[in-house]
Design a protein around this motif. Structure first.
Motif, mmCIF file in Angstrom:
data_model
loop_
_atom_site.group_PDB
_atom_site.id
_atom_site.type_symbol
_atom_site.label_atom_id
_atom_site.label_comp_id
_atom_site.label_asym_id
_atom_site.label_seq_id
_atom_site.Cartn_x
_atom_site.Cartn_y
_atom_site.Cartn_z
ATOM 1 N N GLU A 1 -7.875 7.387 1.261
ATOM 2 C CA GLU A 1 -8.349 6.697 2.463
ATOM 3 C C GLU A 1 -9.602 7.346 3.030
ATOM 4 O O GLU A 1 -10.475 6.662 3.562
ATOM 5 N N LYS A 2 -9.734 8.660 2.861
ATOM 6 C CA LYS A 2 -10.941 9.373 3.311
ATOM 7 C C LYS A 2 -12.179 8.889 2.561
ATOM 8 O O LYS A 2 -13.296 9.029 3.042
ATOM 9 N N LEU B 1 -7.764 2.366 -1.033
ATOM 10 C CA LEU B 1 -6.335 2.203 -0.789
ATOM 11 C C LEU B 1 -5.608 2.280 -2.127
ATOM 12 O O LEU B 1 -6.099 1.778 -3.137
ATOM 13 N N ARG C 1 0.801 5.144 0.840
ATOM 14 C CA ARG C 1 -0.026 6.055 1.636
ATOM 15 C C ARG C 1 -0.660 7.120 0.754
ATOM 16 O O ARG C 1 0.018 7.751 -0.055
ATOM 17 N N ASP C 2 -1.970 7.286 0.880
ATOM 18 C CA ASP C 2 -2.725 8.299 0.146
ATOM 19 C C ASP C 2 -3.895 8.697 1.042
ATOM 20 O O ASP C 2 -4.946 8.058 1.035
ATOM 21 N N THR C 3 -3.689 9.732 1.830
ATOM 22 C CA THR C 3 -4.701 10.120 2.821
ATOM 23 C C THR C 3 -6.009 10.562 2.173
ATOM 24 O O THR C 3 -7.078 10.318 2.719
ATOM 25 N N SER D 1 -4.933 -5.777 6.631
ATOM 26 C CA SER D 1 -3.535 -5.577 7.011
ATOM 27 C C SER D 1 -2.984 -6.860 7.593
ATOM 28 O O SER D 1 -3.713 -7.603 8.268
ATOM 29 N N VAL E 1 0.851 -1.186 0.000
ATOM 30 C CA VAL E 1 0.000 0.000 0.000
ATOM 31 C C VAL E 1 0.883 1.231 0.000
ATOM 32 O O VAL E 1 1.834 1.327 0.781
ATOM 33 N N LYS F 1 -11.005 -0.275 0.093
ATOM 34 C CA LYS F 1 -10.286 -0.720 1.295
ATOM 35 C C LYS F 1 -10.836 -2.041 1.817
ATOM 36 O O LYS F 1 -10.084 -2.864 2.338
#
Length: 77
Positions: free
Chosen positions: A38-39, A43, A33-35, A62, A31, A57
């Motif tokens: 994710e909102k 993912l 990270r891409d905030t 995980s 993954v 997601k």
């Protein structure tokens, strides 16, 4: 759009409905990270094409890997 930073999170795919060519069930993915994504419940995954795309997601869980295995997975990406 492959990002080099923050490639530490690994997940396993539990569902690939509609994305069978891009995601393999029971396979491990990295993954990025891409905030913003994710909102929206997404993912950013490096998929079977080797590029990163957004996926739901809920398709992933995980997983914790031993450090040596985690490093090997990340190095293979």
């Amino acid at each position: 759009m492959r990002k080099a930073q923050a490639r530490e999170l690994v997940v396993v795919c539990i569902d690939n409905d509609g994305y069978a060519a891009s995601l393999g069930r029971r396979k491990i993915y990295i993954v990025l990270r891409d905030t913003d994504a994710e909102k929206h419940g997404l993912l950013r995954i490096i998929d079977e094409s080797g590029d990163d795309y957004l996926y739901p997601k809920k398709f992933f869980r995980s997983i914790a890997l031993p450090e040596s295995v985690r490093k090997a997975v990340l190095a293979a990406a």
